[in-house]
Design a protein around this motif. Structure first.
Motif, PDB file in Angstrom:
ATOM      1  N   VAL A  77     -33.409 -10.424  16.416  1.00 35.14           N
ATOM      2  CA  VAL A  77     -33.160 -10.521  14.973  1.00 35.14           C
ATOM      3  C   VAL A  77     -34.486 -10.725  14.248  1.00 35.14           C
ATOM      4  N   ALA A  78     -34.647 -10.056  13.107  1.00 33.35           N
ATOM      5  CA  ALA A  78     -35.821 -10.257  12.255  1.00 33.35           C
ATOM      6  C   ALA A  78     -35.371 -10.896  10.945  1.00 33.35           C
ATOM      7  N   ALA A  79     -35.907 -12.099  10.663  1.00 34.05           N
ATOM      8  CA  ALA A  79     -35.629 -12.748   9.379  1.00 34.05           C
ATOM      9  C   ALA A  79     -36.503 -12.110   8.297  1.00 34.05           C
ATOM     10  N   LYS A  80     -36.190 -12.397   7.030  1.00 31.70           N
ATOM     11  CA  LYS A  80     -36.937 -11.792   5.920  1.00 31.70           C
ATOM     12  C   LYS A  80     -38.414 -12.141   5.983  1.00 31.70           C
ATOM     13  N   ASP A  81     -38.720 -13.404   6.272  1.00 33.38           N
ATOM     14  CA  ASP A  81     -40.102 -13.850   6.409  1.00 33.38           C
ATOM     15  C   ASP A  81     -40.107 -15.134   7.216  1.00 33.38           C
ATOM     16  N   GLU A  82     -41.307 -15.658   7.456  1.00 31.32           N
ATOM     17  CA  GLU A  82     -41.433 -16.841   8.304  1.00 31.32           C
ATOM     18  C   GLU A  82     -40.745 -18.059   7.705  1.00 31.32           C
ATOM     19  N   GLU A  83     -40.702 -18.139   6.372  1.00 33.68           N
ATOM     20  CA  GLU A  83     -40.094 -19.291   5.698  1.00 33.68           C
ATOM     21  C   GLU A  83     -38.573 -19.313   5.858  1.00 33.68           C
ATOM     22  N   THR A  84     -37.970 -18.143   6.091  1.00 32.92           N
ATOM     23  CA  THR A  84     -36.497 -18.078   6.185  1.00 32.92           C
ATOM     24  C   THR A  84     -35.993 -18.136   7.623  1.00 32.92           C
ATOM     25  N   VAL A  85     -36.896 -18.340   8.590  1.00 34.39           N
ATOM     26  CA  VAL A  85     -36.480 -18.341   9.995  1.00 34.39           C
ATOM     27  C   VAL A  85     -35.488 -19.478  10.265  1.00 34.39           C
ATOM     28  N   ARG A  86     -35.787 -20.670   9.785  1.00 38.89           N
ATOM     29  CA  ARG A  86     -34.887 -21.814  10.018  1.00 38.89           C
ATOM     30  C   ARG A  86     -33.527 -21.569   9.401  1.00 38.89           C
ATOM     31  N   ALA A  87     -33.514 -21.016   8.183  1.00 29.42           N
ATOM     32  CA  ALA A  87     -32.237 -20.725   7.519  1.00 29.42           C
ATOM     33  C   ALA A  87     -31.458 -19.671   8.299  1.00 29.42           C
ATOM     34  N   ALA A  88     -32.165 -18.633   8.761  1.00 24.34           N
ATOM     35  CA  ALA A  88     -31.507 -17.576   9.540  1.00 24.34           C
ATOM     36  C   ALA A  88     -30.917 -18.144  10.832  1.00 24.34           C
ATOM     37  N   LYS A  89     -31.659 -19.000  11.496  1.00 26.09           N
ATOM     38  CA  LYS A  89     -31.176 -19.621  12.744  1.00 26.09           C
ATOM     39  C   LYS A  89     -29.906 -20.431  12.477  1.00 26.09           C
ATOM     40  N   PHE A  90     -29.918 -21.214  11.416  1.00 30.17           N
ATOM     41  CA  PHE A  90     -28.764 -22.048  11.069  1.00 30.17           C
ATOM     42  C   PHE A  90     -27.545 -21.171  10.749  1.00 30.17           C
ATOM     43  N   GLN A  91     -27.744 -20.124   9.962  1.00 32.33           N
ATOM     44  CA  GLN A  91     -26.642 -19.256   9.570  1.00 32.33           C
ATOM     45  C   GLN A  91     -26.073 -18.474  10.752  1.00 32.33           C
ATOM     46  N   ILE A  92     -26.960 -18.006  11.638  1.00 29.98           N
ATOM     47  CA  ILE A  92     -26.499 -17.267  12.820  1.00 29.98           C
ATOM     48  C   ILE A  92     -25.682 -18.169  13.733  1.00 29.98           C
ATOM     49  N   GLU A  93     -26.165 -19.383  13.951  1.00 25.75           N
ATOM     50  CA  GLU A  93     -25.435 -20.322  14.815  1.00 25.75           C
ATOM     51  C   GLU A  93     -24.047 -20.615  14.259  1.00 25.75           C
ATOM     52  N   ASN A  94     -23.953 -20.853  12.961  1.00 27.52           N
ATOM     53  CA  ASN A  94     -22.639 -21.138  12.360  1.00 27.52           C
ATOM     54  C   ASN A  94     -21.712 -19.937  12.454  1.00 27.52           C
ATOM     55  N   LEU A  95     -22.256 -18.748  12.208  1.00 28.23           N
ATOM     56  CA  LEU A  95     -21.433 -17.540  12.271  1.00 28.23           C
ATOM     57  C   LEU A  95     -20.899 -17.312  13.681  1.00 28.23           C
ATOM     58  N   LEU A  96     -21.760 -17.432  14.681  1.00 26.14           N
ATOM     59  CA  LEU A  96     -21.320 -17.196  16.057  1.00 26.14           C
ATOM     60  C   LEU A  96     -20.362 -18.270  16.544  1.00 26.14           C
ATOM     61  N   ARG A  97     -20.527 -19.491  16.077  1.00 23.54           N
ATOM     62  CA  ARG A  97     -19.556 -20.544  16.443  1.00 23.54           C
ATOM     63  C   ARG A  97     -18.173 -20.227  15.894  1.00 23.54           C
ATOM     64  N   LEU A  98     -18.150 -19.700  14.678  1.00 22.40           N
ATOM     65  CA  LEU A  98     -16.859 -19.309  14.092  1.00 22.40           C
ATOM     66  C   LEU A  98     -16.265 -18.122  14.850  1.00 22.40           C
ATOM     67  N   ARG A  99     -17.078 -17.136  15.140  1.00 17.73           N
ATOM     68  CA  ARG A  99     -16.586 -15.933  15.828  1.00 17.73           C
ATOM     69  C   ARG A  99     -16.116 -16.254  17.241  1.00 17.73           C
ATOM     70  N   HIS A 100     -16.828 -17.151  17.940  1.00 19.83           N
ATOM     71  CA  HIS A 100     -16.476 -17.484  19.328  1.00 19.83           C
ATOM     72  C   HIS A 100     -15.511 -18.659  19.417  1.00 19.83           C
ATOM     73  N   LYS A 101     -15.112 -19.184  18.245  1.00 25.23           N
ATOM     74  CA  LYS A 101     -14.165 -20.325  18.198  1.00 25.23           C
ATOM     75  C   LYS A 101     -14.653 -21.487  19.056  1.00 25.23           C
ATOM     76  N   ILE A 102     -15.905 -21.863  18.852  1.00 25.43           N
ATOM     77  CA  ILE A 102     -16.528 -22.918  19.656  1.00 25.43           C
ATOM     78  C   ILE A 102     -16.259 -24.281  19.025  1.00 25.43           C
ATOM     79  N   VAL A 103     -15.776 -25.208  19.840  1.00 22.21           N
ATOM     80  CA  VAL A 103     -15.565 -26.580  19.377  1.00 22.21           C
ATOM     81  C   VAL A 103     -16.420 -27.573  20.174  1.00 22.21           C
TER      82      VAL A 103
END
Length: 405
Positions: A229-255
């Motif tokens: 995955v490529a984030a928009k820039d170096e400053e948005t890497v943390r935000a991208a990581k957080f958003q990806i983790e939340n999205l995949l947890r929802l998709r994989h139904k992780i508790v």
């Protein structure tokens, strides 16, 4: 007796028994050479990894399958990521500009009478953007190739040279797992990544890889090796990581524990450093055992020397030599044997590191601290294991010694 005179006598005694002195040094030589080589190789691997990671954009993220426990326990990771996960990230994560899913597998490829095993990577067009690849000739995999499961391939530079040295491979046919593929491009040189030669690989459409080569899909879609995955820039890497983790947890139904990991190049480099540090310490410790064995050899030979030189000790005591003189004499001999063995071992260790650096991608790295430590330890071992024989010689009764004449 002064120190200089004691050193001269010790050297004279050791040179008078060259074979025995050389065999006594052997354990120290092997131990020091091994320790220097192991530390040098570990540091060289770290420098190589650091150099390779610098080629990656700082806004790159890697999504790897499996829980952290599974990733630490095995190299055969479970396939918990699917193509639909990559598509969802591309559509629903606003801080991401490109997503490049991958399927990797080692396969036999052939052209006429030439056959070789190489890395076959199923990719999408965004792979070039995220991983900063460039095309030397022809083109890369495009969206039409992926949509139509086309049998086309872009060759890594080394594969192209191996099969088509001095020729234009564009339009030629190669076989991957007995399936014919048309060559549409040749990639520019890329170099290695974590010990994997990226030029010794070929790229085909991800769907072709999934349906025609791998032949396995999970009930949830096409299984992936990982997602780049490529984030928009170096400053948005943390935000991208957080958003990806939340999205995949929802998709994989992780508790409970995540069945994936999102890592940046910096985090991967830190993990690699931890692994190499651990391996270096373990291997250096194993090599250091030979130093201990060498020290025991020093003590053994010094005890034999004391027994052989009983008459000499008795005579020296009879003409006025003190216990401290005898003690110093044998301690100096033990230290000289160990220090000389340590010096030779260091020279051999440094030479082996440079040799490995010359024949491998590793950078020849010599730590002055490791050299000083190895020399100090070998000399200390001589001093430590020489104490018992030296004390035995110093405590010897001159009358008993002279009776054996």
């Amino acid at each position: 007796m002064d120190l200089l005179e004691s050193c001269k006598m010790a050297i004279a005694t050791l040179t008078a028994n060259k074979m025995r002195s050389g065999l006594t040094m052997l354990g120290i030589i092997i131990g020091n050479a091994s320790v220097i080589a192991m530390i040098g190789i570990g540091q060289g691997a770290q420098q190589l990894a650091s150099k390779e990671f610098k080629n990656l954009s700082p806004n790159t993220l890697f999504i790897v399958p499996g829980s952290r426990e599974a990733r630490n326990a095995t190299f055969d990771l479970p396939k918990t990521l699917v193509l639909e996960d990559a598509k969802a990230i591309a559509k629903q994560v606003p801080s991401v500009i490109a997503v490049a899913p991958e399927i990797n597998r080692r396969e036999l490829i052939s052209y006429r009478n030439k056959t070789t095993a190489t890395q076959v990577t199923g990719v999408t067009p965004d792979h070039m953007i995220v991983r900063s690849f460039e095309v030397n000739k022809g083109r890369f995999i495009n969206s039409i190739d992926v949509d139509r499961n086309k049998r086309v391939v872009a060759l890594g530079s080394e594969v192209a040279n191996r099969f088509f040295k001095g020729q234009n491979p564009i339009g030629q046919q190669i076989r991957i797992k007995d399936i014919s593929f048309e060559i549409v491009g040749v990639m520019a040189e890329k170099g290695s990544m974590l010990g994997t030669n990226q030029d010794d690989s070929v790229f085909i459409p991800l769907t072709t890889m999934a349906y025609q080569l791998v032949g396995k899909t999970s009930p949830y879609g096409i299984e992936l090796t990982w997602i780049n995955v490529a984030a928009k820039d170096e400053e948005t890497v943390r935000a991208a990581k957080f958003q990806i983790e939340n999205l995949l947890r929802l998709r994989h139904k992780i508790v409970d524990e995540d069945d994936f990991g999102v890592e940046s190049p910096k985090q991967l480099l830190e993990i690699f450093y931890k692994i190499t540090n651990g391996l270096t310490i373990m291997l250096a410790s194993i090599a250091g055992i030979s130093l201990l064995v060498g020290g025991i050899g020093v003590m053994n030979i010094m005890l034999v020397s004391v027994a052989e030189r009983t008459q000499e000790i008795g005579l020296r005591k009879a003409i006025g030599a003190k216990e401290q003189d005898i003690l110093a004499q044998f301690l100096i001999e033990a230290v000289i044997v160990s220090a000389a063995g340590g010096t030779i071992g260091i020279i051999l260790g440094v030479g082996s590191v440079y040799l490995i650096g010359a024949i491998s991608p590793l950078t020849a790295t010599i730590s002055p601290y490791a050299i000083l430590l190895a020399l100090g330890v070998s000399s200390s071992i001589g001093l430590f294991f020489g104490v018992i024989p030296a004390q035995r010689a110093a405590k010897l009764d001159p009358i008993v010694a002279l009776r054996s004449i």
